[in-house]
Motif scaffolding. Sequence first.
Motif, PDB file in Angstrom:
ATOM      1  N   LYS A   1       0.826  -1.209   0.000  1.00 39.39           N
ATOM      2  CA  LYS A   1       0.000   0.000   0.000  1.00 39.39           C
ATOM      3  C   LYS A   1       0.861   1.261   0.000  1.00 39.39           C
ATOM      4  CE  LYS A   1      -4.288  -1.656   2.091  1.00 39.39           C
ATOM      5  NZ  LYS A   1      -5.200  -1.549   3.259  1.00 39.39           N
ATOM      6  N   MET A   2       1.954   1.251   0.782  1.00 42.35           N
ATOM      7  CA  MET A   2       2.838   2.414   0.831  1.00 42.35           C
ATOM      8  C   MET A   2       3.512   2.643  -0.511  1.00 42.35           C
ATOM      9  SD  MET A   2       4.640   2.484   4.600  1.00 42.35           S
ATOM     10  CE  MET A   2       5.338   0.843   4.465  1.00 42.35           C
TER      11      MET A   2
ATOM     12  N   ILE B   1       2.392   1.711  -3.491  1.00 40.67           N
ATOM     13  CA  ILE B   1       1.398   2.177  -4.452  1.00 40.67           C
ATOM     14  C   ILE B   1       1.072   3.637  -4.211  1.00 40.67           C
ATOM     15  CG2 ILE B   1      -1.015   1.943  -5.139  1.00 40.67           C
ATOM     16  CD1 ILE B   1      -0.710  -1.074  -4.728  1.00 40.67           C
ATOM     17  N   SER B   2       0.922   4.023  -2.933  1.00 31.46           N
ATOM     18  CA  SER B   2       0.631   5.417  -2.595  1.00 31.46           C
ATOM     19  C   SER B   2       1.756   6.338  -3.049  1.00 31.46           C
ATOM     20  CB  SER B   2       0.422   5.549  -1.089  1.00 31.46           C
ATOM     21  OG  SER B   2       0.208   6.884  -0.722  1.00 31.46           O
ATOM     22  N   SER B   3       3.002   5.907  -2.839  1.00 33.88           N
ATOM     23  CA  SER B   3       4.147   6.707  -3.243  1.00 33.88           C
ATOM     24  C   SER B   3       4.192   6.860  -4.765  1.00 33.88           C
ATOM     25  CB  SER B   3       5.441   6.057  -2.745  1.00 33.88           C
ATOM     26  OG  SER B   3       6.574   6.753  -3.211  1.00 33.88           O
ATOM     27  N   SER B   4       3.913   5.768  -5.465  1.00 38.73           N
ATOM     28  CA  SER B   4       3.925   5.814  -6.928  1.00 38.73           C
ATOM     29  C   SER B   4       2.825   6.723  -7.468  1.00 38.73           C
ATOM     30  CB  SER B   4       3.757   4.398  -7.491  1.00 38.73           C
ATOM     31  OG  SER B   4       4.847   3.578  -7.119  1.00 38.73           O
ATOM     32  N   ARG B   5       1.657   6.685  -6.816  1.00 39.42           N
ATOM     33  CA  ARG B   5       0.563   7.564  -7.243  1.00 39.42           C
ATOM     34  C   ARG B   5       0.934   9.025  -7.045  1.00 39.42           C
ATOM     35  NH1 ARG B   5      -4.594   4.376  -4.558  1.00 39.42           N
ATOM     36  NH2 ARG B   5      -4.996   2.970  -6.293  1.00 39.42           N
ATOM     37  N   ARG B   6       1.577   9.325  -5.920  1.00 36.96           N
ATOM     38  CA  ARG B   6       1.960  10.700  -5.635  1.00 36.96           C
ATOM     39  C   ARG B   6       2.979  11.195  -6.652  1.00 36.96           C
ATOM     40  NH1 ARG B   6       3.037   9.858  -0.922  1.00 36.96           N
ATOM     41  NH2 ARG B   6       5.291   9.580  -1.019  1.00 36.96           N
ATOM     42  N   GLU B   7       3.961  10.356  -6.976  1.00 40.79           N
ATOM     43  CA  GLU B   7       4.973  10.738  -7.960  1.00 40.79           C
ATOM     44  C   GLU B   7       4.338  10.955  -9.334  1.00 40.79           C
ATOM     45  OE1 GLU B   7       7.905   7.711  -7.888  1.00 40.79           O
ATOM     46  OE2 GLU B   7       8.628   8.188  -5.872  1.00 40.79           O
TER      47      GLU B   7
END
Length: 326
Positions: free
Chosen positions: A228-229, A231-237
């Motif tokens: 989850k972390m 995926i969240s980081s990739s979405r933010r980038e």
Amino acid sequence: MRYLDPKADLTFKKVFGEHPDLIISFLNALLPFDSTEEDIVGVEYMSPELVPMNPLRKDSIVDVRCRDRKGRQFIVEMQMMWTSAYKQRVLFNASKAYVSQLERGCDYELLQPVYSLNLVNDTFSESKNYYHDFKIVEVAETKEVIEGLRFIFIELPKFTPKTFNDRKMQVLWLRYLTEIDEKTREVPGELLENPDISKAVTQLEESAFTKSQLQAYDRFWDMVSTAKMQISSSRREAREAGLAEGRAEGRAEGRAEGLAEGRAEGRAEGRAEGRAAGLAEGRAEGRAEGRQEEKFENACKMKQEGIPVEVIARITGLTPDEIISL
């Protein structure tokens, strides 16, 4: 009394993959049968591994797979995170189960329906409904249905037991999945009053698991948290990259058209937001979710099959330490 969460891989398979009476109750409650005549009265478990007829083709493993006395097949999966590729995986698995029924030379009329029931511990639609029923239907005029494949997706975070008397068993089973976890010390009386739910609750008691099973249970949640972390980081980038690209293109178009600076920036920001949403969806889902989650899922399955760590690392791109920690 301490309980484990029924949504974890270990507990979900223990409850629904080892107790025919519980999976029968669960399926009858959650599948969209039109009458009691369609209810399941007996099942036999089938191998959760869907092996292709061609050994060079992709195989897959589901959580629970069984067949009733009519020959209908039921595939049940508990999915912790939604990805854009998940629907395609569901279609792939159900289709494989459907076509594998017939041997060469057999009549197509012997084919029996395949139901795919998917519990998703995430949200993926803008609908307020938690229950989604998919089938193959003629859209424009007749609404005629091609029988054979039926797909049910349930968004667990959206479930609220508003009408207890409406499909009572469906409400009880979904409360079982959403209200019981490691923090539970006292199970609601309405759940324990039902024999099927009460039996399913006892399967979650911590004392029913070995030390190694509890360690595997903890590793499962660690893996989910890590995924989850990432995926969240990739979405933010992806969102930041999309915003930057959208602003740049918007300003360039504005200058080319000779618009005033204020109007150019306003249009640019409008394009940026639309582009950011599209890029966040496409890039984050396709690049981050599809790549990262599939890597972890495939690595787990290969590890369960006994494939050496170095081979898994070479195939998935994960490090040996990441694979060992799964």
